[in-house]
Design a protein around this motif. Structure first.
Motif, PDB file in Angstrom:
ATOM      1  N   VAL A 113       0.850  -1.199   0.000  1.00  0.00           N
ATOM      2  CA  VAL A 113       0.000   0.000   0.000  1.00  0.00           C
ATOM      3  C   VAL A 113       0.883   1.245   0.000  1.00  0.00           C
ATOM      4  CG1 VAL A 113      -1.592   1.322   1.468  1.00  0.00           C
ATOM      5  CG2 VAL A 113      -2.007  -1.115   1.007  1.00  0.00           C
ATOM      6  N   PHE A 114       0.613   2.136  -0.945  1.00  0.00           N
ATOM      7  CA  PHE A 114       1.459   3.320  -1.123  1.00  0.00           C
ATOM      8  C   PHE A 114       0.674   4.616  -1.205  1.00  0.00           C
ATOM      9  CE2 PHE A 114       3.952  -0.269  -2.611  1.00  0.00           C
ATOM     10  CZ  PHE A 114       5.178  -0.028  -2.024  1.00  0.00           C
ATOM     11  N   SER A 115      -0.656   4.570  -1.011  1.00  0.00           N
ATOM     12  CA  SER A 115      -1.437   5.808  -1.121  1.00  0.00           C
ATOM     13  C   SER A 115      -2.621   5.773  -0.155  1.00  0.00           C
ATOM     14  CB  SER A 115      -1.953   5.993  -2.551  1.00  0.00           C
ATOM     15  OG  SER A 115      -3.067   5.136  -2.780  1.00  0.00           O
ATOM     16  N   PRO A 116      -3.148   6.956   0.208  1.00  0.00           N
ATOM     17  CA  PRO A 116      -4.313   7.002   1.090  1.00  0.00           C
ATOM     18  C   PRO A 116      -5.529   6.320   0.463  1.00  0.00           C
ATOM     19  CG  PRO A 116      -3.314   9.181   0.877  1.00  0.00           C
ATOM     20  CD  PRO A 116      -2.658   8.299  -0.127  1.00  0.00           C
ATOM     21  N   GLY A 117      -5.674   6.455  -0.852  1.00  0.00           N
ATOM     22  CA  GLY A 117      -6.812   5.835  -1.532  1.00  0.00           C
ATOM     23  C   GLY A 117      -6.772   4.316  -1.421  1.00  0.00           C
ATOM     24  N   GLN A 118      -5.596   3.747  -1.581  1.00  0.00           N
ATOM     25  CA  GLN A 118      -5.470   2.293  -1.440  1.00  0.00           C
ATOM     26  C   GLN A 118      -5.828   1.865  -0.014  1.00  0.00           C
ATOM     27  OE1 GLN A 118      -1.329   1.843  -2.711  1.00  0.00           O
ATOM     28  NE2 GLN A 118      -2.024   0.919  -4.637  1.00  0.00           N
ATOM     29  N   ALA A 119      -5.395   2.673   0.961  1.00  0.00           N
ATOM     30  CA  ALA A 119      -5.679   2.335   2.363  1.00  0.00           C
ATOM     31  C   ALA A 119      -7.177   2.434   2.650  1.00  0.00           C
ATOM     32  CB  ALA A 119      -4.892   3.268   3.290  1.00  0.00           C
ATOM     33  N   LEU A 120      -7.834   3.412   2.027  1.00  0.00           N
ATOM     34  CA  LEU A 120      -9.275   3.565   2.208  1.00  0.00           C
ATOM     35  C   LEU A 120     -10.009   2.337   1.654  1.00  0.00           C
ATOM     36  CD1 LEU A 120     -11.751   5.270   2.967  1.00  0.00           C
ATOM     37  CD2 LEU A 120     -11.466   6.525   0.831  1.00  0.00           C
ATOM     38  N   LEU A 121      -9.579   1.895   0.480  1.00  0.00           N
ATOM     39  CA  LEU A 121     -10.191   0.696  -0.122  1.00  0.00           C
ATOM     40  C   LEU A 121      -9.989  -0.534   0.752  1.00  0.00           C
ATOM     41  CD1 LEU A 121      -9.462   0.474  -3.963  1.00  0.00           C
ATOM     42  CD2 LEU A 121     -11.675   0.406  -2.795  1.00  0.00           C
ATOM     43  N   ALA A 122      -8.781  -0.680   1.299  1.00  0.00           N
ATOM     44  CA  ALA A 122      -8.486  -1.847   2.147  1.00  0.00           C
ATOM     45  C   ALA A 122      -9.419  -1.868   3.358  1.00  0.00           C
ATOM     46  CB  ALA A 122      -7.019  -1.811   2.598  1.00  0.00           C
ATOM     47  N   ALA A 123      -9.635  -0.680   3.952  1.00  0.00           N
ATOM     48  CA  ALA A 123     -10.525  -0.603   5.123  1.00  0.00           C
ATOM     49  C   ALA A 123     -11.961  -0.915   4.723  1.00  0.00           C
ATOM     50  CB  ALA A 123     -10.431   0.780   5.764  1.00  0.00           C
ATOM     51  N   LYS A 124     -12.397  -0.362   3.585  1.00  0.00           N
ATOM     52  CA  LYS A 124     -13.753  -0.626   3.092  1.00  0.00           C
ATOM     53  C   LYS A 124     -13.973  -2.126   2.880  1.00  0.00           C
ATOM     54  CE  LYS A 124     -16.620   1.618   1.271  1.00  0.00           C
ATOM     55  NZ  LYS A 124     -17.939   1.911   1.893  1.00  0.00           N
ATOM     56  N   ALA A 125     -12.909  -2.809   2.404  1.00  0.00           N
ATOM     57  CA  ALA A 125     -13.026  -4.241   2.122  1.00  0.00           C
ATOM     58  C   ALA A 125     -12.910  -5.082   3.396  1.00  0.00           C
ATOM     59  CB  ALA A 125     -11.967  -4.658   1.103  1.00  0.00           C
ATOM     60  N   GLY A 126     -12.610  -4.436   4.523  1.00  0.00           N
ATOM     61  CA  GLY A 126     -12.592  -5.167   5.802  1.00  0.00           C
ATOM     62  C   GLY A 126     -11.263  -5.775   6.186  1.00  0.00           C
ATOM     63  N   ALA A 127     -10.157  -5.215   5.662  1.00  0.00           N
ATOM     64  CA  ALA A 127      -8.837  -5.745   6.041  1.00  0.00           C
ATOM     65  C   ALA A 127      -8.611  -5.578   7.542  1.00  0.00           C
ATOM     66  CB  ALA A 127      -7.743  -4.996   5.272  1.00  0.00           C
ATOM     67  N   THR A 128      -7.961  -6.555   8.145  1.00  0.00           N
ATOM     68  CA  THR A 128      -7.607  -6.454   9.576  1.00  0.00           C
ATOM     69  C   THR A 128      -6.470  -5.456   9.746  1.00  0.00           C
ATOM     70  OG1 THR A 128      -8.093  -8.830   9.689  1.00  0.00           O
ATOM     71  CG2 THR A 128      -7.030  -7.831  11.633  1.00  0.00           C
ATOM     72  N   TYR A 129      -5.468  -5.577   8.884  1.00  0.00           N
ATOM     73  CA  TYR A 129      -4.321  -4.663   8.873  1.00  0.00           C
ATOM     74  C   TYR A 129      -4.156  -4.079   7.476  1.00  0.00           C
ATOM     75  CZ  TYR A 129      -2.701  -7.176  13.110  1.00  0.00           C
ATOM     76  OH  TYR A 129      -2.591  -7.742  14.365  1.00  0.00           O
ATOM     77  N   VAL A 130      -3.624  -2.855   7.425  1.00  0.00           N
ATOM     78  CA  VAL A 130      -3.190  -2.290   6.148  1.00  0.00           C
ATOM     79  C   VAL A 130      -1.701  -1.971   6.302  1.00  0.00           C
ATOM     80  CG1 VAL A 130      -3.770   0.113   6.737  1.00  0.00           C
ATOM     81  CG2 VAL A 130      -3.711  -0.588   4.351  1.00  0.00           C
ATOM     82  N   SER A 131      -0.917  -2.341   5.293  1.00  0.00           N
ATOM     83  CA  SER A 131       0.536  -2.159   5.381  1.00  0.00           C
ATOM     84  C   SER A 131       1.052  -1.118   4.390  1.00  0.00           C
ATOM     85  CB  SER A 131       1.262  -3.495   5.101  1.00  0.00           C
ATOM     86  OG  SER A 131       1.171  -4.355   6.194  1.00  0.00           O
ATOM     87  N   PRO A 132       1.116   0.150   4.795  1.00  0.00           N
ATOM     88  CA  PRO A 132       1.799   1.147   3.964  1.00  0.00           C
ATOM     89  C   PRO A 132       3.314   0.950   4.095  1.00  0.00           C
ATOM     90  CG  PRO A 132       0.369   2.146   5.658  1.00  0.00           C
ATOM     91  CD  PRO A 132       0.556   0.729   6.016  1.00  0.00           C
ATOM     92  N   PHE A 133       4.010   0.960   2.942  1.00  0.00           N
ATOM     93  CA  PHE A 133       5.459   0.686   2.910  1.00  0.00           C
ATOM     94  C   PHE A 133       6.216   2.014   3.004  1.00  0.00           C
ATOM     95  CE2 PHE A 133       6.183  -3.713   0.768  1.00  0.00           C
ATOM     96  CZ  PHE A 133       5.178  -4.286   1.544  1.00  0.00           C
ATOM     97  N   ILE A 134       6.520   2.448   4.205  1.00  0.00           N
ATOM     98  CA  ILE A 134       7.057   3.802   4.328  1.00  0.00           C
ATOM     99  C   ILE A 134       8.501   3.934   3.828  1.00  0.00           C
ATOM    100  CG2 ILE A 134       5.445   4.331   6.206  1.00  0.00           C
ATOM    101  CD1 ILE A 134       7.847   4.382   8.080  1.00  0.00           C
ATOM    102  N   GLY A 135       9.316   2.917   4.061  1.00  0.00           N
ATOM    103  CA  GLY A 135      10.717   2.999   3.603  1.00  0.00           C
ATOM    104  C   GLY A 135      10.813   3.082   2.093  1.00  0.00           C
TER     105      GLY A 135
END
Ligand code: E4P
Length: 217
Positions: A113-135
């Motif tokens: 996950v590299f964007s806020p939009g992707q994270a929003l979709l993951a939450a909408k789909a019911g993911a337990t965790y979302v992993s943004p790759f900060i490094g």
């Protein structure tokens, strides 16, 4: 903040577990390959070995990129051990798989996950965790920690329960910065975790305390 270790190295996992602060483990196909763990059966056995060391969640990644393949692999991974969390990539069929697993009560970690939009979709789909790759964002001159704060803001706006798992942590300051902006979890190498305990004034202070104590003995 939960602490996960980002490795498939059993010795490092044991070290972190013995430190008493470990809440889980994340792996990916590259981390498995780095430890020389290849071939489906060896990889599955390694997941179980990891689960037998730690008490917390262990992320195990699907390799398929189509919905049916991800479902098949994810269900097999979840059956391996109750601590397994199925890691699913942020792609179109991955979003469908996240929803499928959520409906089935199978816990997931949405990866890459590299964007806020992707994270929003993951939450909408019911993911337990979302992993943004900060490094990896920092590597291409984007601000990885800023992404964590954007996702925190969005999730708090709507009360999403998906936990923000700051991934691709490279060093100790990443952990501090992610803690400041409210990441629920961080996953990083043992070296980054151990960096938290070091301070020269602690070493100097302890040396002096011990020297003063020994004056009277
Ligand atoms: C963990 O879930 C990720 O796969 C991992 O943190 C990626 O880290 P890297 O960018 O150092 O490969």
């Amino acid at each position: 903040m939960k602490f996960f270790i980002d490795t498939a190295n059993l010795d490092q996992i044991k070290d972190a577990q013995e430190l008493g602060i470990l809440d889980g483990v994340t792996t990916n196909p590259s981390l498995m390959a780095k430890e020389g763990i290849t071939g489906k059966n060896n990889i599955l056995k390694h997941y179980v070995d990891i689960c037998n060391i730690v008490e917390g969640d262990v992320s195990a990644e699907v390799i398929a990129t189509d919905l049916q393949g991800m479902i098949r692999e994810g269900e097999a991974l979840a059956d391996l051990h109750p601590q397994i969390v199925v890691k699913v990539p942020m792609i179109r069929d991955g979003v469908k798989a996240l929803k499928y697993f959520a409906d089935k009560g199978i816990r997931t970690n949405c990866t890459l996950v590299f964007s806020p939009g992707q994270a929003l979709l993951a939450a909408k789909a019911g993911a337990t965790y979302v992993s943004p790759f900060i490094g990896r964002l920092d590597d291409v001159s984007s601000n990885g920690v800023h992404l964590i704060s954007e996702i925190r803001h969005i999730y708090d706006n709507y009360g999403y329960e998906t936990q923000i798992l700051a991934a691709s942590i490279r060093h100790t300051m990443h952990i501090i910065d992610c803690a400041k902006v409210g990441a629920d979890v961080m996953t990083g190498p043992l070296s980054a975790i151990e960096g938290l305990l070091k301070h020269p004034l602690t070493d100097i202070g302890l040396e002096k305390f011990l020297a003063d104590y020994n004056k009277g003995n």
